[in-house]
Design a protein around this motif. Structure first.
Motif, PDB file in Angstrom:
ATOM      1  N   PRO A   1       7.887  -1.084 -55.936  1.00 38.06           N
ATOM      2  CA  PRO A   1       9.282  -1.661 -55.859  1.00 38.06           C
ATOM      3  C   PRO A   1       9.282  -2.572 -54.634  1.00 38.06           C
ATOM      4  O   PRO A   1       9.846  -3.559 -54.668  1.00 38.06           O
ATOM      5  CB  PRO A   1      10.394  -0.226 -55.535  1.00 38.06           C
ATOM      6  CG  PRO A   1       9.589   0.794 -56.109  1.00 38.06           C
ATOM      7  CD  PRO A   1       7.954   0.492 -56.076  1.00 38.06           C
ATOM      8  N   CYS A   2       8.362  -2.110 -53.671  1.00 40.75           N
ATOM      9  CA  CYS A   2       8.500  -3.065 -52.454  1.00 40.75           C
ATOM     10  C   CYS A   2       7.864  -4.208 -52.793  1.00 40.75           C
ATOM     11  O   CYS A   2       8.118  -5.483 -52.451  1.00 40.75           O
ATOM     12  CB  CYS A   2       7.777  -2.387 -51.348  1.00 40.75           C
ATOM     13  SG  CYS A   2       8.679  -0.985 -50.585  1.00 40.75           S
ATOM     14  N   ALA A   3       6.674  -4.361 -53.495  1.00 36.55           N
ATOM     15  CA  ALA A   3       5.941  -5.468 -53.976  1.00 36.55           C
ATOM     16  C   ALA A   3       6.788  -6.193 -54.751  1.00 36.55           C
ATOM     17  O   ALA A   3       6.716  -7.581 -54.574  1.00 36.55           O
ATOM     18  CB  ALA A   3       4.536  -5.121 -55.022  1.00 36.55           C
ATOM     19  N   ASP A   4       7.524  -5.670 -55.910  1.00 33.33           N
ATOM     20  CA  ASP A   4       8.221  -6.611 -56.736  1.00 33.33           C
ATOM     21  C   ASP A   4       9.411  -7.204 -55.755  1.00 33.33           C
ATOM     22  O   ASP A   4       9.785  -8.334 -56.053  1.00 33.33           O
ATOM     23  CB  ASP A   4       9.146  -5.594 -57.628  1.00 33.33           C
ATOM     24  CG  ASP A   4       7.852  -5.183 -58.727  1.00 33.33           C
ATOM     25  OD1 ASP A   4       7.032  -5.678 -58.818  1.00 33.33           O
ATOM     26  OD2 ASP A   4       8.368  -4.226 -59.385  1.00 33.33           O
ATOM     27  N   LEU A   5      10.123  -6.633 -54.685  1.00 32.82           N
ATOM     28  CA  LEU A   5      10.969  -7.182 -53.897  1.00 32.82           C
ATOM     29  C   LEU A   5      10.498  -8.363 -53.314  1.00 32.82           C
ATOM     30  O   LEU A   5      11.115  -9.496 -53.201  1.00 32.82           O
ATOM     31  CB  LEU A   5      11.653  -6.211 -53.285  1.00 32.82           C
ATOM     32  CG  LEU A   5      12.739  -6.569 -52.170  1.00 32.82           C
ATOM     33  CD1 LEU A   5      13.747  -7.350 -52.798  1.00 32.82           C
ATOM     34  CD2 LEU A   5      13.173  -5.534 -51.240  1.00 32.82           C
TER      35      LEU A   5
END
Length: 368
Positions: free
Chosen positions: A258-262
């Protein structure tokens, strides 16, 4: 993960701990590119968590997400093989100290007052700490680069940390000085330039020096200008040979999906345009706040800053801190730091937030 070594690689890798130069690290289930429809190689759950509606978190993430690395390489103007992505800049600092410093033998050099994680990582590794204090002069706090060089040469340093713009003092370290330092320390130490606040500065990145000086590394983060502090996305930019070593020392899955996608979404063209507008606002507000604070009777000095903060000396720093806190404004008390016994660090907020800072201090001074 690693290619054939060259003579230049060997020269740089002599800075790495002897026992880690051939270290392969942990081979995780995502270390090798595989394809298939049914993934049963990582002991993951076959079902998503009930709270994970889009099933993003059932699988382990890519160790170095390719789309994120591509976006970061484009953002910083470097090659993907020069990047190591991790949990903020803190992880990269810790990895560098652990990979390059033999405990009790190899030192690091810092320039206090400065970001405290360099010293913390040294303490955890039992690496000697050589401190070269910043010099408080008419133009603000500056780095004595000749003293830094001597401390590194005489103190058996493997790492020299330079914060530019420096936190909390706000001043840049000149690129010419960084290049000269790296030249003097070639083959002896890695010069690490922490550019966490680089987006707010007029000075070009020290990555521009890396073609001539392989012993320069640069730290960047999405926590400040890009407003992604909770995502914990930091980047180390360094020679690919050193990046390969550090990847072997890094925990298997440093970047949650989720952090990478954000972060990828936050580095779109549209998002970057909004970020640039906000950086311009911060720079304008920095100048306005500095001028207004300097005119206040209870303020001793406002230091010039290339970051998104101002270092301010007060006649009564405790009263200023308490007054702001009572008004709901939290600033950073710097009085425990060397040379800063009367100083607070004030982050540049929105225009409305900065107005409250000024109004609160003005009322407090009028009542004094």
């Amino acid at each position: 993960m690693s290619g054939p070594a060259t003579n230049k690689d060997d020269a740089l890798l002599r800075l790495v701990r002897e026992d880690l130069r051939g270290f392969g690290g942990y081979s995780s289930a995502r270390s090798h590119p595989l394809s298939g429809e049914i993934w049963l190689n990582a002991n993951e759950s076959p079902w998503a968590n009930p709270a994970d509606a889009d099933s993003r978190c059932r699988r382990y993430p890519e160790p170095q997400p390719p789309a994120l690395r591509e976006a970061l390489a484009r953002l910083y103007g470097v090659r993907e093989e020069q990047l190591l992505v991790g949990r903020g800049s803190d992880e990269a600092i810790d990895l560098l100290v652990r990979a390059l410093c033999v405990p009790k033998r190899d030192a690091i050099v810092t320039t206090p007052p400065v970001f405290g994680m360099y010293a913390v990582s040294a303490r955890l590794q039992d690496a000697p700490l050589r401190e070269v204090p910043l010099v408080d002069g008419p133009a603000g706090f500056g780095v004595d680069l000749e003293a830094v060089t001597l401390a590194a040469e005489q103190g058996n340093a493997r790492l020299v940390f330079l914060c530019s713009p420096s936190n909390p003092t706000g001043t840049d370290v000149p690129l010419a000085g960084i290049a000269a330092l790296a030249q003097r320390l070639a083959g002896r130490a890695l010069v690490v330039v922490d550019e966490a606040y680089g987006e707010f500065s007029d000075q070009p990145s020290a990555t521009s020096l890396m073609g001539e000086h392989r012993n320069i590394a640069v730290l960047r983060t999405l926590s400040k200008a890009h407003a992604l502090a909770a995502a914990r996305i930091g980047t180390l930019i360094a020679d690919p040979a050193l990046i390969r070593v550090l990847r072997a020392c890094q925990a298997p899955y440093p970047v949650p999906t989720p952090c990478a996608d954000l972060a990828i979404a936050g580095l779109s063209d549209e998002a970057l345009a909004r970020t640039a507008e906000r950086v311009a606002t911060v720079r304008s507000e920095r100048a306005r706040l500095a001028t207004a604070l300097a005119d206040m009777p209870g303020v001793r000095r406002v230091y010039p800053s290339s970051g998104n903060y101002l270092l301010v000396r007060f006649d009564d720093a405790q009263a200023a801190f308490d007054g702001l806190l009572a008004a709901g404004v939290v600033v950073r008390d710097q009085r425990a730091a060397p040379q800063l016994g009367d100083a607070l660090r004030i982050t540049i907020g929105s225009p409305e937030q900065n107005d409250r800072v000024l109004a609160t201090l003005a009322v407090q001074e009028a009542a004094a």
